[in-house]
Design an enzyme around this catalytic site. Structure first.
Site, PDB file in Angstrom:
ATOM      1  N   GLY A 162     -19.023  36.646   8.318  1.00  0.00           N
ATOM      2  CA  GLY A 162     -17.578  36.954   7.454  1.00  0.00           C
ATOM      3  C   GLY A 162     -17.558  36.168   6.356  1.00  0.00           C
ATOM      4  O   GLY A 162     -18.075  35.140   6.382  1.00  0.00           O
ATOM      5  N   ARG A 178     -28.261  27.017  -9.654  1.00  0.00           N
ATOM      6  CA  ARG A 178     -28.239  26.086 -10.702  1.00  0.00           C
ATOM      7  C   ARG A 178     -28.873  24.703 -10.306  1.00  0.00           C
ATOM      8  O   ARG A 178     -29.667  24.279 -11.026  1.00  0.00           O
ATOM      9  CB  ARG A 178     -26.739  25.444 -11.109  1.00  0.00           C
ATOM     10  CG  ARG A 178     -26.034  26.854 -11.975  1.00  0.00           C
ATOM     11  CD  ARG A 178     -25.479  26.668 -13.010  1.00  0.00           C
ATOM     12  NE  ARG A 178     -25.224  27.954 -13.826  1.00  0.00           N
ATOM     13  CZ  ARG A 178     -24.199  28.292 -14.309  1.00  0.00           C
ATOM     14  NH1 ARG A 178     -23.141  27.388 -14.424  1.00  0.00           N
ATOM     15  NH2 ARG A 178     -24.140  29.494 -14.949  1.00  0.00           N
ATOM     16  N   ARG A 215     -23.728  41.859   8.914  1.00  0.00           N
ATOM     17  CA  ARG A 215     -24.149  41.535  10.391  1.00  0.00           C
ATOM     18  C   ARG A 215     -25.171  42.267  10.909  1.00  0.00           C
ATOM     19  O   ARG A 215     -25.190  43.574  10.818  1.00  0.00           O
ATOM     20  CB  ARG A 215     -22.896  41.442  11.480  1.00  0.00           C
ATOM     21  CG  ARG A 215     -21.770  40.545  10.960  1.00  0.00           C
ATOM     22  CD  ARG A 215     -20.854  40.297  12.231  1.00  0.00           C
ATOM     23  NE  ARG A 215     -19.883  39.331  12.018  1.00  0.00           N
ATOM     24  CZ  ARG A 215     -18.586  39.414  11.328  1.00  0.00           C
ATOM     25  NH1 ARG A 215     -18.440  40.589  11.312  1.00  0.00           N
ATOM     26  NH2 ARG A 215     -17.948  38.275  11.275  1.00  0.00           N
ATOM     27  N   ASP A 271     -21.351  30.150  12.607  1.00  0.00           N
ATOM     28  CA  ASP A 271     -22.335  29.993  13.683  1.00  0.00           C
ATOM     29  C   ASP A 271     -23.381  31.089  14.034  1.00  0.00           C
ATOM     30  O   ASP A 271     -24.538  30.709  14.490  1.00  0.00           O
ATOM     31  CB  ASP A 271     -21.838  29.335  15.001  1.00  0.00           C
ATOM     32  CG  ASP A 271     -20.237  30.364  15.084  1.00  0.00           C
ATOM     33  OD1 ASP A 271     -20.442  31.294  14.668  1.00  0.00           O
ATOM     34  OD2 ASP A 271     -19.842  30.111  16.119  1.00  0.00           O
ATOM     35  N   THR A 322     -24.820  32.963  11.853  1.00  0.00           N
ATOM     36  CA  THR A 322     -25.933  32.829  10.711  1.00  0.00           C
ATOM     37  C   THR A 322     -26.713  31.996  11.095  1.00  0.00           C
ATOM     38  O   THR A 322     -27.933  31.919  10.826  1.00  0.00           O
ATOM     39  CB  THR A 322     -25.002  32.780   9.349  1.00  0.00           C
ATOM     40  OG1 THR A 322     -23.802  33.618   9.298  1.00  0.00           O
ATOM     41  CG2 THR A 322     -25.944  32.553   8.445  1.00  0.00           C
ATOM     42  N   THR A 357     -16.965  29.565   6.219  1.00  0.00           N
ATOM     43  CA  THR A 357     -16.523  30.505   7.043  1.00  0.00           C
ATOM     44  C   THR A 357     -14.805  29.949   7.172  1.00  0.00           C
ATOM     45  O   THR A 357     -14.555  28.769   6.845  1.00  0.00           O
ATOM     46  CB  THR A 357     -16.686  30.300   8.538  1.00  0.00           C
ATOM     47  OG1 THR A 357     -15.491  30.794   9.364  1.00  0.00           O
ATOM     48  CG2 THR A 357     -17.132  28.796   8.946  1.00  0.00           C
ATOM     49  N   ILE A 358     -13.826  30.867   6.769  1.00  0.00           N
ATOM     50  CA  ILE A 358     -12.333  30.514   6.805  1.00  0.00           C
ATOM     51  C   ILE A 358     -12.064  29.743   8.178  1.00  0.00           C
ATOM     52  O   ILE A 358     -11.064  29.270   8.068  1.00  0.00           O
ATOM     53  CB  ILE A 358     -11.600  31.537   6.630  1.00  0.00           C
ATOM     54  CG1 ILE A 358     -11.373  32.766   7.606  1.00  0.00           C
ATOM     55  CG2 ILE A 358     -11.877  32.282   5.262  1.00  0.00           C
ATOM     56  CD1 ILE A 358     -10.385  33.664   7.424  1.00  0.00           C
ATOM     57  N   ASP A 359     -12.691  29.911   9.275  1.00  0.00           N
ATOM     58  CA  ASP A 359     -12.231  29.495  10.453  1.00  0.00           C
ATOM     59  C   ASP A 359     -12.345  27.808  10.849  1.00  0.00           C
ATOM     60  O   ASP A 359     -11.626  27.463  11.681  1.00  0.00           O
ATOM     61  CB  ASP A 359     -12.948  29.864  11.667  1.00  0.00           C
ATOM     62  CG  ASP A 359     -12.694  31.473  11.521  1.00  0.00           C
ATOM     63  OD1 ASP A 359     -11.539  32.050  11.020  1.00  0.00           O
ATOM     64  OD2 ASP A 359     -13.545  32.318  12.552  1.00  0.00           O
ATOM     65  N   ASP A 403     -14.454  25.957  12.026  1.00  0.00           N
ATOM     66  CA  ASP A 403     -14.845  25.870  13.492  1.00  0.00           C
ATOM     67  C   ASP A 403     -16.229  25.094  13.677  1.00  0.00           C
ATOM     68  O   ASP A 403     -16.498  25.242  14.772  1.00  0.00           O
ATOM     69  CB  ASP A 403     -14.508  27.185  14.338  1.00  0.00           C
ATOM     70  CG  ASP A 403     -15.569  28.322  13.629  1.00  0.00           C
ATOM     71  OD1 ASP A 403     -16.045  28.026  12.488  1.00  0.00           O
ATOM     72  OD2 ASP A 403     -15.562  29.488  14.227  1.00  0.00           O
ATOM     73  N   ARG A 407       9.454  33.734   5.388  1.00  0.00           N
ATOM     74  CA  ARG A 407      10.869  32.855   5.476  1.00  0.00           C
ATOM     75  C   ARG A 407      11.903  33.433   4.645  1.00  0.00           C
ATOM     76  O   ARG A 407      13.007  33.347   5.588  1.00  0.00           O
ATOM     77  CB  ARG A 407      10.329  31.667   5.287  1.00  0.00           C
ATOM     78  CG  ARG A 407      11.756  30.429   5.497  1.00  0.00           C
ATOM     79  CD  ARG A 407      11.220  29.143   5.187  1.00  0.00           C
ATOM     80  NE  ARG A 407      10.584  28.508   6.059  1.00  0.00           N
ATOM     81  CZ  ARG A 407      10.820  28.183   7.324  1.00  0.00           C
ATOM     82  NH1 ARG A 407      11.893  28.172   7.506  1.00  0.00           N
ATOM     83  NH2 ARG A 407      10.070  27.470   8.117  1.00  0.00           N
ATOM     84  N   ARG A 463     -10.479  33.849  15.606  1.00  0.00           N
ATOM     85  CA  ARG A 463     -10.648  34.436  16.793  1.00  0.00           C
ATOM     86  C   ARG A 463     -10.766  33.312  17.908  1.00  0.00           C
ATOM     87  O   ARG A 463     -10.345  33.375  19.004  1.00  0.00           O
ATOM     88  CB  ARG A 463     -11.997  35.332  16.673  1.00  0.00           C
ATOM     89  CG  ARG A 463     -11.960  36.538  17.770  1.00  0.00           C
ATOM     90  CD  ARG A 463     -13.074  37.301  17.330  1.00  0.00           C
ATOM     91  NE  ARG A 463     -14.019  37.040  16.407  1.00  0.00           N
ATOM     92  CZ  ARG A 463     -14.756  38.017  15.805  1.00  0.00           C
ATOM     93  NH1 ARG A 463     -14.818  39.085  15.804  1.00  0.00           N
ATOM     94  NH2 ARG A 463     -15.582  37.753  15.000  1.00  0.00           N
ATOM     95  N   GLY A 510       6.324  25.274   8.196  1.00  0.00           N
ATOM     96  CA  GLY A 510       7.593  25.001   8.860  1.00  0.00           C
ATOM     97  C   GLY A 510       7.750  25.906  10.182  1.00  0.00           C
ATOM     98  O   GLY A 510       9.046  26.413  10.465  1.00  0.00           O
ATOM     99  N   SER A 528      17.023  32.995  13.366  1.00  0.00           N
ATOM    100  CA  SER A 528      15.919  33.066  12.374  1.00  0.00           C
ATOM    101  C   SER A 528      14.762  31.977  12.549  1.00  0.00           C
ATOM    102  O   SER A 528      15.074  30.857  12.525  1.00  0.00           O
ATOM    103  CB  SER A 528      16.512  33.170  10.975  1.00  0.00           C
ATOM    104  OG  SER A 528      15.284  33.126  10.054  1.00  0.00           O
TER     105      SER A 528
HETATM  106  O1  F6P Z   1     -14.481  34.902   9.261  1.00  0.00           O
HETATM  107  C1  F6P Z   1     -13.896  34.693  10.463  1.00  0.00           C
HETATM  108  C2  F6P Z   1     -13.055  35.500  10.812  1.00  0.00           C
HETATM  109  O2  F6P Z   1     -12.180  35.906   9.696  1.00  0.00           O
HETATM  110  C3  F6P Z   1     -12.235  35.366  12.380  1.00  0.00           C
HETATM  111  O3  F6P Z   1     -11.290  34.562  12.183  1.00  0.00           O
HETATM  112  C4  F6P Z   1     -11.942  37.028  12.511  1.00  0.00           C
HETATM  113  O4  F6P Z   1     -11.785  37.135  13.770  1.00  0.00           O
HETATM  114  C5  F6P Z   1     -13.233  37.640  12.193  1.00  0.00           C
HETATM  115  O5  F6P Z   1     -14.008  36.689  11.225  1.00  0.00           O
HETATM  116  C6  F6P Z   1     -13.012  38.949  11.625  1.00  0.00           C
HETATM  117  O6  F6P Z   1     -14.343  39.403  11.200  1.00  0.00           O
HETATM  118  P1  F6P Z   1     -14.809  40.918  10.773  1.00  0.00           P
HETATM  119  O7  F6P Z   1     -13.488  41.503  10.100  1.00  0.00           O
HETATM  120  O8  F6P Z   1     -15.835  40.745   9.820  1.00  0.00           O
HETATM  121  O9  F6P Z   1     -15.253  41.433  11.935  1.00  0.00           O
END
Ligand code: F6P
Length: 327
Positions: free
Chosen positions: A15, A29, A76, A107, A109, A130-132, A134, A159, A176, A190, A220
């Site tokens: 991802g 660089r 992938r 992971d 990769t 990775t944005i996760d 993790d 909000r 995930r 919040g 709310s």
């Molecule tokens: O990059 C990690 C992640 O954003 C997970 O949080 C998410 O479940 C997954 O990738 C989705 O990846 P893709 O859209 O590439 O299948």
């Protein structure tokens, strides 16, 4: 310095994450600085198998620092999981003269590169992108800060409308297997409740939290749900609450892939720049089969085997804070 390395191949895989381009730029660089050739491998392991390479120099990575996504593209690859696929990749690398690799990804990769290293001993280093957030062995992964800021911005906007209409919103964020984006965007935004895969909150406990609002007529509210929630995704939870009570006017927003794009924050740009340089300096100092990480704001190198054995746990303190604030 390792004089045996003359041409380094860099690629992004899995991802995408904001800041990957800043990492590519830093790798290229640093190669130019240390007078080592650098080749971009397009589309991750897929491009490696097909020999999809592009010569890179300091100038070819101009104006990418601030851009989301990855200029090297990502994919992938099923074929790389097979011994035949990896042999093909080896052949293409050899004919291009690539004698070391830098992978930017998560992971999946790393697992691929670890296997490749074990089979063919090509010096390899991974950069966590990775944005996760993790991966163990690093306090932060590239892209996590940007994605969390994106989620917070969206939560703030939701909000406004939630308050105007006295609505209960279930907001689903990515993750995930990881609740990092959820816990910290939930604290910063919040949220009344935060549902993450790592915590064993039951549906009844969640309902009780919202029910407390019923007594105090707090109609709310915002609930942040990580996509990997063990008690159901945002749509499922919204449906279950609606089945139990007609008190709430419920809406669901799934933030989805918008969290993966956008300009990286300053934090991710600096992190990626530091890690990119560290990867090249590591390789040139004979480090291999390791992942670059950042611990207490210092660059570290972690053995693959060690980091693959554990998940980056969410600290108890964050969970405690979330609980106190959502009272
Ligand atoms: O990059 C990690 C992640 O954003 C997970 O949080 C998410 O479940 C997954 O990738 C989705 O990846 P893709 O859209 O590439 O299948």
């Amino acid at each position: 310095m390792n004089n045996k390395i003359s041409k380094i191949g860099v690629f992004t895989s899995g991802g995408d994450a904001p800041g990957m381009n800043a990492a590519i730029r830093a790798v290229v660089r640093a190669c130019a600085y240390y007078k080592v050739d650098c080749v971009g491998i397009l589309r991750g392991y897929e491009g490696m198998i097909e020999g999809d390479f592009e010569q890179l120099d300091a100038r070819s990575v101009g104006n990418i620092l601030q851009r989301g996504g990855t200029v090297l593209k990502s994919a992938r690859s099923k074929e790389f999981r097979t011994p035949e696929g990896r042999l093909k990749a080896l052949g293409k690398l050899r004919s291009e003269g690539i004698d070391a690799l830098v992978a930017i990804g998560g992971d999946g990769t790393f697992t691929g590169l670890h296997k490749f290293y074990q089979e063919f001993s090509i010096p390899s280093i991974c950069i966590p992108g990775t944005i996760d957030n993790d991966l163990s062995g690093t306090d932060y992964t590239i892209g996590y800060d940007t994605a969390t800021n994106t989620a917070v911005e969206a939560i703030d906007k939701i909000r406004d409308t939630a308050l105007s209409h006295n609505r209960l919103f279930f907001i689903e964020v990515m993750g995930r297997h990881s609740g990092y984006i959820a816990i910290n965007s939930g604290i910063a935004g919040g949220a009344a409740a935060i549902v993450i895969p790592e915590e064993t909150m039951t549906f009844d406990e969640l309902y009780e939290k919202l029910g407390e609002g019923e007594e105090t007529s707090k109609k709310s509210n915002l609930v942040v749900v990580a996509e990997g929630s063990k008690i159901g995704d945002a749509h499922t939870l919204a449906k279950k609450v609606a089945e139990r009570s007609s008190y709430f006017d419920i809406k669901v927003t799934v933030l989805g892939h918008l969290q993966r794009g956008g300009a990286p924050t300053y934090f991710d740009r600096v992190l990626a720049s530091r890690m990119g340089i560290a990867a090249i300096e590591g390789l040139l100092n004979n480090k291999s089969d390791v992942m670059v990480g950042i611990k207490d704001n210092k660059i570290v190198y972690n053995d693959f085997d060690t980091i693959m054995q554990s998940h980056h746990e969410i600290d108890e303190e964050s969970m405690r804070i979330a609980k106190i604030l959502s009272i």
